[in-house]
Design an enzyme around this catalytic site. Structure first.
Site, PDB file in Angstrom:
ATOM      1  N   SER A 143      -0.665   4.205   1.463  1.00 58.66           N
ATOM      2  CA  SER A 143      -0.689   2.895   0.989  1.00 58.66           C
ATOM      3  C   SER A 143      -2.262   2.629   1.108  1.00 58.66           C
ATOM      4  O   SER A 143      -3.167   3.135   2.085  1.00 58.66           O
ATOM      5  CB  SER A 143       0.152   1.891   1.743  1.00 58.66           C
ATOM      6  OG  SER A 143      -0.046   0.542   1.489  1.00 58.66           O
ATOM      7  N   TYR A 157       3.242  -1.474   9.861  1.00 57.85           N
ATOM      8  CA  TYR A 157       3.477  -0.724   8.598  1.00 57.85           C
ATOM      9  C   TYR A 157       2.043  -0.021   8.252  1.00 57.85           C
ATOM     10  O   TYR A 157       1.905   0.925   8.015  1.00 57.85           O
ATOM     11  CB  TYR A 157       3.952  -1.772   7.464  1.00 57.85           C
ATOM     12  CG  TYR A 157       3.748  -1.059   5.990  1.00 57.85           C
ATOM     13  CD1 TYR A 157       4.801  -0.405   5.741  1.00 57.85           C
ATOM     14  CD2 TYR A 157       2.544  -1.341   5.127  1.00 57.85           C
ATOM     15  CE1 TYR A 157       4.664   0.361   4.202  1.00 57.85           C
ATOM     16  CE2 TYR A 157       2.395  -0.591   3.987  1.00 57.85           C
ATOM     17  CZ  TYR A 157       3.501   0.323   3.348  1.00 57.85           C
ATOM     18  OH  TYR A 157       3.604   0.689   2.303  1.00 57.85           O
TER      19      TYR A 157
HETATM   20  P1  NAP Z   1      11.631   0.586  -2.460  1.00 54.87           P
HETATM   21  O1  NAP Z   1      11.597   0.218  -3.927  1.00 54.87           O
HETATM   22  O2  NAP Z   1      12.265  -0.159  -1.369  1.00 54.87           O
HETATM   23  O3  NAP Z   1      11.866   2.197  -2.299  1.00 54.87           O
HETATM   24  C1  NAP Z   1      12.227   2.631  -1.291  1.00 54.87           C
HETATM   25  C2  NAP Z   1      12.842   4.055  -1.445  1.00 54.87           C
HETATM   26  O4  NAP Z   1      12.845   4.725  -0.155  1.00 54.87           O
HETATM   27  C3  NAP Z   1      14.461   3.791  -1.862  1.00 54.87           C
HETATM   28  O5  NAP Z   1      14.826   4.841  -2.688  1.00 54.87           O
HETATM   29  C4  NAP Z   1      15.120   3.851  -0.442  1.00 54.87           C
HETATM   30  O6  NAP Z   1      16.487   4.282  -0.760  1.00 54.87           O
HETATM   31  C5  NAP Z   1      14.373   5.116   0.376  1.00 54.87           C
HETATM   32  N1  NAP Z   1      14.561   4.957   1.392  1.00 54.87           N
HETATM   33  C6  NAP Z   1      14.119   3.953   2.372  1.00 54.87           C
HETATM   34  N2  NAP Z   1      14.186   4.310   3.730  1.00 54.87           N
HETATM   35  C7  NAP Z   1      14.699   5.552   3.735  1.00 54.87           C
HETATM   36  C8  NAP Z   1      14.791   6.774   4.580  1.00 54.87           C
HETATM   37  N3  NAP Z   1      15.012   6.204   6.044  1.00 54.87           N
HETATM   38  N4  NAP Z   1      15.367   7.949   4.192  1.00 54.87           N
HETATM   39  C9  NAP Z   1      15.386   8.112   3.022  1.00 54.87           C
HETATM   40  N5  NAP Z   1      14.994   7.164   2.067  1.00 54.87           N
HETATM   41  C10 NAP Z   1      14.661   6.249   2.244  1.00 54.87           C
HETATM   42  O7  NAP Z   1      10.155   1.141  -2.110  1.00 54.87           O
HETATM   43  P2  NAP Z   1       8.610   1.454  -2.780  1.00 54.87           P
HETATM   44  O8  NAP Z   1       7.956   0.145  -3.019  1.00 54.87           O
HETATM   45  O9  NAP Z   1       9.054   2.264  -3.922  1.00 54.87           O
HETATM   46  O10 NAP Z   1       7.988   2.263  -1.826  1.00 54.87           O
HETATM   47  C11 NAP Z   1       7.811   3.486  -1.838  1.00 54.87           C
HETATM   48  C12 NAP Z   1       6.802   4.087  -0.913  1.00 54.87           C
HETATM   49  O11 NAP Z   1       5.598   3.694  -1.747  1.00 54.87           O
HETATM   50  C13 NAP Z   1       6.796   3.707   0.540  1.00 54.87           C
HETATM   51  O12 NAP Z   1       6.391   4.907   1.359  1.00 54.87           O
HETATM   52  C14 NAP Z   1       5.750   2.378   0.462  1.00 54.87           C
HETATM   53  O13 NAP Z   1       5.236   2.629   1.659  1.00 54.87           O
HETATM   54  C15 NAP Z   1       4.920   3.100  -0.635  1.00 54.87           C
HETATM   55  N6  NAP Z   1       3.985   1.681  -1.013  1.00 54.87           N
HETATM   56  C16 NAP Z   1       4.608   1.108  -1.730  1.00 54.87           C
HETATM   57  C17 NAP Z   1       3.690   0.263  -2.307  1.00 54.87           C
HETATM   58  C18 NAP Z   1       4.395  -0.931  -3.296  1.00 54.87           C
HETATM   59  O14 NAP Z   1       3.323  -1.806  -3.851  1.00 54.87           O
HETATM   60  N7  NAP Z   1       5.486  -0.979  -3.857  1.00 54.87           N
HETATM   61  C19 NAP Z   1       2.364   0.078  -1.956  1.00 54.87           C
HETATM   62  C20 NAP Z   1       1.624   0.916  -1.271  1.00 54.87           C
HETATM   63  C21 NAP Z   1       2.785   1.855  -0.675  1.00 54.87           C
HETATM   64  P3  NAP Z   1      17.694   3.807   0.369  1.00 54.87           P
HETATM   65  O15 NAP Z   1      17.191   2.459   0.999  1.00 54.87           O
HETATM   66  O16 NAP Z   1      18.826   4.035  -0.407  1.00 54.87           O
HETATM   67  O17 NAP Z   1      17.512   4.849   1.564  1.00 54.87           O
END
Ligand code: NAP
Length: 259
Positions: A143, A157
């Site tokens: 991130s 985080y």
């Molecule tokens: P999201 O929409 O909440 O999706 C998260 C995914 O991870 C879901 O499939 C969730 O499924 C899975 N997950 C969560 N905890 C888990 C665990 N302990 N074991 C296995 N799977 C798990 O989140 P996102 O925004 O797509 O974020 C994905 C990644 O991108 C993360 O690493 C986040 O830090 C990074 N990121 C996101 C953003 C953003 O703006 N969205 C920005 C920077 C970085 P379940 O809940 O069913 O496990």
């Protein structure tokens, strides 16, 4: 010209929704077979059905990346489904808010366990197969928060996302002799189910802080991951690609207002 990923076996952790789903869609459209993971079976099956509908060979594994045993089973499931593992996209992550003054040890533990240890455990689990592959790639979703910026309420985080990069750089050295590369993509604010939960006020604030004027799409991260997975990226390791619409560029609010 970038090559397709026909014949590649890819694991994307945390791919039942959000960025992981976008990565799975993009790499799958490029020809890869994809094993997607998450903790909730129903979401995972819905995502798998969508991918299969668009012609992507897909398998699922329900498990928690914070568990070393689950990560080992995940790797075994990918080998059973596709016979090999070439690429790991270590993407699963959580971002619950916890202001520093009140942050409980269990909140700190959860974020470090999923975001940081989950990256390490998933990487360890796929190493034997990546060694056999000869084109092994690890692509970490980090991130901008932590490595480049800060946001009140997300100390834990930010630390977990910076920790992924510390891990990546030394892992890149340890894995170089086996021609396995490891790199990280640093998303800015990407429109996902997880981000949607932060509310409209947060999303509007973010939009107004991005020079390109909009939140990222999950495919924007998918295309960066795709590039890192292609043979053309073979000489890139231990580094980062920022995909943030220019969010980390403005040196002040005035600079942003002037564009
Ligand atoms: P999201 O929409 O909440 O999706 C998260 C995914 O991870 C879901 O499939 C969730 O499924 C899975 N997950 C969560 N905890 C888990 C665990 N302990 N074991 C296995 N799977 C798990 O989140 P996102 O925004 O797509 O974020 C994905 C990644 O991108 C993360 O690493 C986040 O830090 C990074 N990121 C996101 C953003 C953003 O703006 N969205 C920005 C920077 C970085 P379940 O809940 O069913 O496990």
């Amino acid at each position: 010209m970038f090559s397709r990923l026909d014949g590649y076996s890819v694991i994307v952790t945390g791919a039942s929704k959000g960025i992981g789903k976008g990565i799975a869609r993009v790499l799958g459209s490029a020809g890869a077979s994809v094993l997607i993971t998450g903790r909730h079976e129903r979401d995972l099956q819905a995502c798998a059905a969508e991918l299969a509908e668009s012609g992507v060979p897909v398998a699922t594994y329900v498990g928690d990346v914070a568990s070393r045993e689950d990560c080992a089973d995940m790797a075994a499931a990918a080998v059973e489904a596709f016979g090999a593992i070439d690429v790991l996209c270590a993407n699963a992550g959580v971002f619950p808010e916890a202001p520093l003054a009140d942050m409980r040890p269990d909140q700190l533990d959860e974020v470090l366990a999923v975001n940081f240890k989950g990256t390490v455990f998933a990487t360890q689990a796929v190493l034997p197969e990546l060694q056999k592959s000869g084109r092994g790639r690890i692509i970490v979703t980090s991130s901008i928060t932590g490595p480049m910026t800060g946001f009140p309420g997300w100390c834990h985080y930010g630390a977990s996302k910076a920790a992924q990069l510390g891990f990546m750089r030394t892992a890149a050295m340890e894995l170089a002799k086996q021609s396995i590369t490891i790199n990280a993509v640093l998303p800015g604010n990407v429109y996902t189910e997880g981000l949607e939960e932060m509310g409209e006020e947060y999303l509007d604030g973010m939009r107004s802080s991005i020079p390109l004027g909009e939140l990222g799409a999950v495919e924007d991260i998918g295309y960066a991951a795709l590039f890192l997975a292609t043979p053309q990226a073979r000489y890139i390791t231990g580094t980062t690609i920022v995909v943030d619409g220019g969010q980390t560029i403005p040196e002040s609010a005035d600079a942003l207002a002037a564009i």
